[in-house]
Design an enzyme around this catalytic site. Structure first.
Site, short mmCIF file in Angstrom:
data_model
loop_
_atom_site.label_atom_id
_atom_site.label_comp_id
_atom_site.label_asym_id
_atom_site.label_seq_id
_atom_site.Cartn_x
_atom_site.Cartn_y
_atom_site.Cartn_z
N LYS A 1 73.47 68.16 72.24
CA LYS A 1 74.14 69.31 71.63
C LYS A 1 75.11 68.90 70.53
O LYS A 1 75.25 69.59 69.52
CB LYS A 1 74.87 70.11 72.71
CG LYS A 1 73.94 70.86 73.66
CD LYS A 1 74.74 71.64 74.68
CE LYS A 1 73.85 72.56 75.51
NZ LYS A 1 72.87 71.83 76.30
N GLU B 1 83.68 73.70 73.42
CA GLU B 1 83.58 74.81 72.48
C GLU B 1 84.64 75.85 72.77
O GLU B 1 85.07 76.03 73.93
CB GLU B 1 82.21 75.50 72.59
CG GLU B 1 81.05 74.71 72.09
CD GLU B 1 79.75 75.47 72.24
OE1 GLU B 1 78.74 74.99 71.68
OE2 GLU B 1 79.73 76.53 72.91
N HIS C 1 76.31 81.27 83.67
CA HIS C 1 75.60 80.73 82.51
C HIS C 1 74.09 80.63 82.73
O HIS C 1 73.39 80.02 81.93
CB HIS C 1 76.15 79.37 82.09
CG HIS C 1 77.65 79.36 81.92
ND1 HIS C 1 78.28 80.13 80.97
CD2 HIS C 1 78.63 78.72 82.60
CE1 HIS C 1 79.59 79.94 81.07
NE2 HIS C 1 79.82 79.09 82.04
N ARG D 1 61.05 73.63 73.39
CA ARG D 1 59.98 73.88 74.36
C ARG D 1 59.75 75.38 74.44
O ARG D 1 60.44 76.16 73.79
CB ARG D 1 60.39 73.36 75.74
CG ARG D 1 61.76 73.91 76.18
CD ARG D 1 62.09 73.56 77.61
NE ARG D 1 63.46 73.84 77.96
CZ ARG D 1 63.96 75.03 78.26
NH1 ARG D 1 63.18 76.10 78.21
NH2 ARG D 1 65.22 75.19 78.58
#
Length: 673
Positions: free
Chosen positions: A116, A200, A235, A297
């Site tokens: 990430k 973040e 999440h 994917r």
């Protein structure tokens, strides 16, 4: 086009790929662990190969064993599905080096987007807006703590190699940062072999918007519109839909253009998803949507895109992997109607969503919608793999019609004894905020009590207890059982007896562990007979042993509605709006009728590994405070204090493997030390 394909995966996604491959005339090959020897995906393939023991690291995650299976069966191509090896660039290279077709993006693209932090840097260079945060190499606790303070709380900690909500922790206060960081690092190491994290800024009203992209080896990249996956719990996605509610044409163009730029920046081929986070505090705005990550994917939620576009994404994957161009130009990809998908999981919403494992003794899913599943009746939900049972997918002309259809489909689910989230899904889909499109990733957390609470109406209590009473009555009349029924009965135990009047009979039982009773009176008119039941002052007409010939369903008639049921000698199960309600003999259920952890003992809900013990003996704790953290079924599960009290014992150490039912901690109420 190659002639055979091996799916390096299991369950629902393997069955999904086989379906398209068979339609295209390809030979299908499955791999399986010892635990999956009789699994549905094994039975649906033309050929199957055992590749190892149940743990994924010794079977589905062992690339060498998968390649050996491909060689042994003469497979020409490998489809990785999602999860497991699907985003493993080393495995992709090994497949290609073995002379096989890799049905996925180039290894370089996987690597570019696999971490990430590196992906965000690449997106900044490509002009794609990214969420403010920290993606640095310095992973010391001191630096990460300082960066979190700089960004400003609340913050999200994410495993750099993470996905599917694993290794992601929301931290709202500085004092909770250290524990959140440790948990994210543990999950990152356990699930992906990489403990590194990024941080973040947490958007207070976030929407999860993602764009399906597709590239080919001829330099073309297209998008197939957006999906909204904002309804999440911890999440992890619960309901997905396409298109996104409230998305206007200008915002759609901005986000899909950004997604195409992102895919082109890594020379992408095959199916992929660019995920964005949007600030929904003032609706969806083009300048308030930021890149989050790319999944290199096929996504779990790909069916909703297929529904609105009419495209079979697996067929596109196979054709593009064989060197063919993308079948449609961008301007020819339609967007028709509205689609929604619900993820049906083996988990218990009433008990903190803990996963549920076991055999599917009774298994019925709706048959008038698209259902993607990897299990059937008699199958098993194993402790070793993801607890998803099925995906339920609907398509309609409008969002309102799609939500109503999906709620109805979830309400038809009948599964026992494995617990599911079907009833929870119904309540989510019927929640006023969801119906209106006022959705963000915090909706479920904000409405948790309302969405997880199962309110059992008096009519269902009457139906279940009457059904159990009738079973006991029939057993006695047939001589199968003596008249000692604890269902406080009839023949000599009648209540309110009056000459020339039907006697009333009291049936007592455990309804989901809680003691309840109903007063029953025999009624008959012509050939029809039923019970007049009184529960909590309500008078209800119930008739056990009913049959609906149209649905081939048996159950209990309640007034004019048939409630489906499932019978065992020790239990009657009624299925209502997705929930499975258990009715038992009160004496046999009495030991557990007071509810979970009523004695202060916290038991392991399934086998697993202890990864943390936040409390120690002697600690004063409050209800809901984590005491022990168990890792099982690829996730961490916190076992919390059932009430305010004092920790008496901690029964397991960090790193210890525990069995199902093991007592991991005990709590005494305050003042009872």
């Amino acid at each position: 086009m190659f002639k055979s394909v091996l799916v390096a995966n299991r369950g629902e996604i393997a069955c999904r790929v086989f379906r398209t491959a068979r339609r295209m005339g390809l030979r299908t090959i499955a791999v399986h662990s010892e635990a999956d020897a009789d699994a549905l995906h094994v039975r649906e393939a033309d050929e199957a190969v055992l590749i190892g023991p149940a743990p994924a690291r010794e079977s589905y995650l062992d690339g060498a064993k998968v390649l050996a299976a491909a060689k042994a069966t003469g497979a020409e191509a490998i489809h990785p599905g999602y999860g497991f090896l699907s985003e493993n660039a080393d495995f992709a290279e090994a497949v290609m080096a073995a002379g096989l077709v890799w049905i996925g993006p180039p290894p370089a693209s996987i690597r570019a987007m696999g971490l990430k932090d590196a992906a965000k840097k690449l997106m900044i260079e490509a002009g794609v807006p990214v969420t403010p945060g920290y993606q640095g190499e310095d992973q010391s606790v001191e630096t990460l703590t300082a960066e979190a303070a700089r960004i400003g709380y609340p913050v999200l900690i994410k495993a750099v190699a993470g996905g599917g909500g694993k290794g992601m922790k929301l931290v709202e206060r500085p004092e909770d940062f250290a524990s959140g960081l440790a948990s994210a690092q543990r999950e990152g190491e356990s699930s992906f072999g990489d403990p590194r994290v990024l941080i973040e800024s947490y958007i207070t009203r976030p929407r999860h918007i993602e764009v399906q992209v597709f590239g080919d080896s001829h330099g073309t990249v297209v998008h197939l519109h957006e999906r909204d996956c904002s309804l999440q719990r911890r999440h992890q996605k619960v309901i997905e839909e396409a298109p996104a509610p409230g998305m206007d044409a200008a915002t759609r163009k901005a986000v899909t253009d950004a997604a195409v730029r992102a895919a082109k920046a890594v020379n992408y081929e095959g199916a992929g998803t660019i995920e964005f986070i949007a600030d929904a505090s003032d609706g969806l705005k083009a300048d308030r949507i930021w890149f989050m990550e790319m999944n290199t994917r096929l996504q779990v939620e790909h069916p909703v895109t297929e529904a609105i576009t009419g495209v079979d994404l697996v067929e596109w994957q196979l054709r593009v992997a064989a060197g063919e161009p993308i079948p449609l130009k961008q301007e020819d990809i339609p967007l028709n109607g509205w689609a929604m998908e619900a993820r049906l999981y083996a988990e218990d919403p009433a008990n903190g969503f803990l996963p549920s494992i076991g055999t599917l003794d009774h298994f019925r899913l709706p048959d008038d919608i698209r259902v993607d599943t990897g299990v059937d009746q008699g199958g098993e939900v194993s402790q070793f793999y993801d607890p998803m049972i099925a995906k339920l997918i609907v398509h309609a002309d409008t969002r309102e019609a799609a939500a109503e259809a999906l709620a109805g489909a979830c309400a038809e689910v009948e599964i026992w004894p494995v617990k599911t989230n079907a009833g929870f899904l119904v309540r989510c889909l019927e929640h006023p905020r969801f119906v209106s499109g006022d959705v963000d990733t915090g909706l479920i957390a904000a409405e948790s009590e309302r969405l997880t609470e199962r309110l059992i109406p008096p009519a269902l209590i009457a139906a279940g207890l009457a059904d159990r009473f009738e079973e006991k009555r029939r057993a006695v009349s047939l001589g199968h059982e003596e008249n000692t029924s604890p269902w406080a009965g009839w023949r000599g135990n009648s209540l309110g007896f009056r000459l020339n009047s039907a006697p009333s009979m009291r049936a007592v039982g455990a309804v989901d562990g809680e003691r309840r009773e109903v007063l029953l009176t025999d009624r008959q008119e012509g050939y029809a007979s039923w019970y007049e039941a009184i529960v909590d002052g309500d008078v209800i007409k119930v008739a056990p042993g009913g049959v609906d010939a149209d649905r081939l369903t048996s159950g209990v008639w309640v007034e004019d509605d048939l409630v489906s049921s499932f019978e065992r000698p020790d239990v009657t199960v009624l299925f209502s709006r997705g929930d499975a309600l258990e009715f038992r003999d009160w004496r046999s259920a009495g030991a557990s009728a007071s509810g979970p952890a009523s004695d202060g003992a916290l038991r392991a809900p399934m086998p697993g590994k202890i990864v943390a013990t936040p409390a120690k003996p002697g600690d004063i704790v409050t209800k809901g405070q984590p005491l022990v953290v168990l890792e099982a079924m690829k996730m961490e599960h916190a076992l919390v204090a059932p009430f305010d009290g004092v920790v008496e014992t901690i029964g397991a150490a960090v790193g210890e493997q525990v069995v199902d039912g093991a007592v991991l901690a005990t709590v005494n109420p305050e003042g009872k030390q």
